[in-house]
Design a protein around this motif. Sequence first.
Motif, short mmCIF file in Angstrom:
data_model
loop_
_atom_site.label_atom_id
_atom_site.label_comp_id
_atom_site.label_asym_id
_atom_site.label_seq_id
_atom_site.Cartn_x
_atom_site.Cartn_y
_atom_site.Cartn_z
N VAL A 62 110.72 -36.25 91.05
CA VAL A 62 111.09 -35.50 92.25
C VAL A 62 111.39 -36.48 93.39
O VAL A 62 112.35 -36.30 94.14
CB VAL A 62 109.97 -34.51 92.65
CG1 VAL A 62 110.19 -33.97 94.05
CG2 VAL A 62 109.90 -33.37 91.65
N ASP A 63 110.62 -37.53 93.49
CA ASP A 63 110.78 -38.50 94.57
C ASP A 63 112.02 -39.37 94.39
O ASP A 63 112.78 -39.59 95.34
CB ASP A 63 109.53 -39.39 94.66
CG ASP A 63 109.63 -40.41 95.78
OD1 ASP A 63 109.94 -40.01 96.92
OD2 ASP A 63 109.40 -41.61 95.52
N VAL A 117 111.02 -28.49 88.30
CA VAL A 117 110.87 -28.35 89.76
C VAL A 117 110.04 -27.12 90.08
O VAL A 117 109.16 -27.15 90.95
CB VAL A 117 112.25 -28.31 90.46
CG1 VAL A 117 112.09 -27.99 91.95
CG2 VAL A 117 112.99 -29.63 90.28
N PHE A 120 106.50 -27.96 89.32
CA PHE A 120 106.05 -28.90 90.34
C PHE A 120 105.63 -28.15 91.60
O PHE A 120 104.56 -28.41 92.17
CB PHE A 120 107.20 -29.88 90.65
CG PHE A 120 106.84 -30.98 91.61
CD1 PHE A 120 106.15 -32.10 91.18
CD2 PHE A 120 107.23 -30.91 92.93
CE1 PHE A 120 105.83 -33.13 92.05
CE2 PHE A 120 106.93 -31.93 93.81
CZ PHE A 120 106.23 -33.04 93.37
N ASP A 121 106.46 -27.20 92.03
CA ASP A 121 106.12 -26.40 93.21
C ASP A 121 104.91 -25.51 92.96
O ASP A 121 104.04 -25.37 93.84
CB ASP A 121 107.33 -25.56 93.64
CG ASP A 121 108.48 -26.42 94.17
OD1 ASP A 121 108.24 -27.59 94.55
OD2 ASP A 121 109.62 -25.91 94.19
#
Length: 161
Positions: A62-63, A117, A120-121
């Motif tokens: 993500v980063d 994603v 992740f959220d």
Amino acid sequence: MAAEASHQTSAPRATDRPGDASPFALGLLLRRAHWRAGSLMSEALRPLGIELRHFAVLIVLVDRGATVQRDLSEATGTDKAGIMRVVDDLERRGLAVRKAVPGDRRVRAVEITPQGVELFDAAHLAAAPLAERLIADLMPGEPEKLTDLLTRVAHPTSDEA
């Protein structure tokens, strides 16, 4: 006998208990805090079907965006075989994909998927109440101060890392 006596010291010895004044005290406290935080974060991730090692890779993806496995290994502190297993797990779950790197047929970049994603959220939402438990005994303002201090310990500005 004299040689043995010269090796003795009056320095405090490590105990890993509150109040430890040994040179190891800070490291031991950080290790214990890490274990506790890891345990709570693992608890948050368990219902989502992933472990901290998977989440560590998702954080990097993500980063940084698509990242070659060698760099994932370095970023997460995981050996090459371990990172391959984690990426295999993430691929099986549809959370990440390996893609060819233009110009180098031997190298694959790992990229997070839309499902990755989403997970992740969801992990952040699941972790919030457990993160509150981690700092429940701190006074107002102390969590921010602790974060600042730990950031300076983990990311020193000097070259003496």
